[in-house]
Motif scaffolding. Structure first.
Motif, mmCIF file in Angstrom:
data_model
loop_
_atom_site.group_PDB
_atom_site.id
_atom_site.type_symbol
_atom_site.label_atom_id
_atom_site.label_comp_id
_atom_site.label_asym_id
_atom_site.label_seq_id
_atom_site.Cartn_x
_atom_site.Cartn_y
_atom_site.Cartn_z
ATOM 1 N N PRO A 158 -73.757 -50.216 47.283
ATOM 2 C CA PRO A 158 -72.852 -49.451 48.067
ATOM 3 C C PRO A 158 -73.452 -48.343 48.905
ATOM 4 C CG PRO A 158 -72.663 -48.882 45.498
ATOM 5 C CD PRO A 158 -73.659 -50.059 45.862
ATOM 6 N N SER A 159 -72.911 -48.023 50.025
ATOM 7 C CA SER A 159 -73.495 -47.180 50.881
ATOM 8 C C SER A 159 -73.437 -45.601 50.511
ATOM 9 C CB SER A 159 -72.943 -47.213 52.275
ATOM 10 O OG SER A 159 -71.410 -47.093 52.155
ATOM 11 N N ALA A 160 -72.482 -45.340 49.697
ATOM 12 C CA ALA A 160 -72.094 -44.016 49.117
ATOM 13 C C ALA A 160 -71.621 -44.108 47.718
ATOM 14 C CB ALA A 160 -71.139 -43.484 50.004
ATOM 15 N N PRO A 161 -72.071 -42.910 46.931
ATOM 16 C CA PRO A 161 -71.699 -43.280 45.473
ATOM 17 C C PRO A 161 -69.954 -42.915 45.378
ATOM 18 C CG PRO A 161 -72.429 -41.020 45.774
ATOM 19 C CD PRO A 161 -72.848 -41.834 47.095
ATOM 20 N N MET A 162 -69.321 -43.663 44.567
ATOM 21 C CA MET A 162 -67.921 -43.619 44.229
ATOM 22 C C MET A 162 -67.695 -42.290 43.449
ATOM 23 S SD MET A 162 -66.620 -46.823 45.295
ATOM 24 C CE MET A 162 -65.160 -46.633 44.350
ATOM 25 N N LYS A 163 -66.673 -41.568 43.973
ATOM 26 C CA LYS A 163 -66.285 -40.436 43.482
ATOM 27 C C LYS A 163 -64.615 -40.442 43.151
ATOM 28 C CE LYS A 163 -69.144 -37.248 45.667
ATOM 29 N NZ LYS A 163 -69.257 -35.832 46.498
ATOM 30 N N PRO A 164 -64.251 -40.167 41.957
ATOM 31 C CA PRO A 164 -62.773 -40.002 41.768
ATOM 32 C C PRO A 164 -62.197 -38.887 42.546
ATOM 33 C CG PRO A 164 -63.943 -39.020 39.976
ATOM 34 C CD PRO A 164 -65.100 -39.352 40.884
ATOM 35 N N MET A 165 -61.011 -39.408 42.926
ATOM 36 C CA MET A 165 -60.262 -38.544 43.851
ATOM 37 C C MET A 165 -59.611 -37.420 43.349
ATOM 38 S SD MET A 165 -58.683 -41.485 46.127
ATOM 39 C CE MET A 165 -58.418 -42.789 44.833
ATOM 40 N N THR A 166 -60.623 -36.493 42.880
ATOM 41 C CA THR A 166 -60.011 -35.275 42.020
ATOM 42 C C THR A 166 -58.740 -34.414 42.617
ATOM 43 O OG1 THR A 166 -62.516 -34.685 41.558
ATOM 44 C CG2 THR A 166 -61.099 -33.246 40.783
ATOM 45 N N VAL A 167 -58.602 -34.209 43.865
ATOM 46 C CA VAL A 167 -57.472 -33.573 44.416
ATOM 47 C C VAL A 167 -56.257 -34.516 44.154
ATOM 48 C CG1 VAL A 167 -56.424 -32.699 46.450
ATOM 49 C CG2 VAL A 167 -58.833 -32.489 46.024
ATOM 50 N N ILE A 168 -56.188 -35.624 44.386
ATOM 51 C CA ILE A 168 -55.328 -36.537 44.207
ATOM 52 C C ILE A 168 -54.531 -36.480 42.544
ATOM 53 C CG2 ILE A 168 -54.082 -39.216 44.146
ATOM 54 C CD1 ILE A 168 -55.861 -39.091 46.957
ATOM 55 N N PHE A 169 -55.891 -36.611 41.728
ATOM 56 C CA PHE A 169 -55.423 -36.635 40.205
ATOM 57 C C PHE A 169 -54.935 -35.640 39.821
ATOM 58 C CE2 PHE A 169 -58.966 -40.380 39.906
ATOM 59 C CZ PHE A 169 -57.903 -41.468 39.994
ATOM 60 N N ALA A 170 -55.526 -34.418 40.228
ATOM 61 C CA ALA A 170 -54.959 -33.259 39.748
ATOM 62 C C ALA A 170 -53.638 -33.015 40.363
ATOM 63 C CB ALA A 170 -55.826 -32.043 40.436
ATOM 64 N N GLY A 171 -53.268 -33.276 41.613
ATOM 65 C CA GLY A 171 -51.933 -33.047 41.834
ATOM 66 C C GLY A 171 -50.953 -33.955 41.251
ATOM 67 N N ALA A 172 -51.201 -35.240 41.038
ATOM 68 C CA ALA A 172 -50.381 -36.233 40.141
ATOM 69 C C ALA A 172 -50.225 -35.624 38.901
ATOM 70 C CB ALA A 172 -51.063 -37.523 40.368
ATOM 71 N N GLY A 173 -51.188 -35.373 38.286
ATOM 72 C CA GLY A 173 -51.108 -34.653 36.646
ATOM 73 C C GLY A 173 -50.100 -33.510 36.863
ATOM 74 N N ALA A 174 -50.329 -32.607 37.795
ATOM 75 C CA ALA A 174 -49.445 -31.455 38.026
ATOM 76 C C ALA A 174 -47.816 -31.833 38.065
ATOM 77 C CB ALA A 174 -49.869 -30.631 39.091
#
Length: 139
Positions: free
Chosen positions: A77-93
């Motif tokens: 992969p060209s860039a490391p895979m990061k979890p979408m923290t903002v989306i996960f935090a918004g969905a959790g809220a």
């Protein structure tokens, strides 16, 4: 004659001791024969298992190219895979708020307490004449 008799008696005694010892020897011989038979059978079973394992290994080596098929070549992969923290935090809220509202609504539906006089009158169909005031304990 006495010499021959003594000689014969000595031979009889010697043969009797040999016969007495031959039972133990024969029992030991039978035990050794059983042990040899068991070990020969075990050796034959191990040879058979070894031969089966060898044949299986050869088959696996010959059929390996047919069983493994590469669909996509691996890539870096060209860039490391990061979890979408903002989306996960918004969905959790959002899920937490939704769950809280649903729980409050459900508890309100299930709650059977009377809060007002008209609730009692409506449920029983009778007018309320008096009510007991709530008394708080002094601190």
């Amino acid at each position: 004659m006495r010499g021959e008799t003594a000689n014969i008696r000595a031979s009889i005694a010697e043969l009797a001791t040999r016969i007495a010892g031959s039972g133990e020897v024969e029992r030991e011989l039978k035990g050794l024969e059983r042990e040899a038979t068991v070990k020969a059978e075990l050796t034959q079973q191990l040879r058979t298992r070894f031969e089966r394992a060898r044949v299986t290994s050869e088959l696996a080596t010959q059929q390996a190219p047919e069983r493994i098929k590469i669909i996509d070549r691996p890539y870096r992969p060209s860039a490391p895979m990061k979890p979408m923290t903002v989306i996960f935090a918004g969905a959790g809220a959002a899920a937490g708020i939704g769950l809280g509202i649903a729980l409050a609504f459900l508890l309100e539906l299930v709650d059977g307490t009377f809060r007002r006089v008209r609730d009692v009158e409506k449920t029983t169909g009778v007018k309320v004449l008096a009510r007991i005031p709530s008394v708080r304990r002094p601190a």
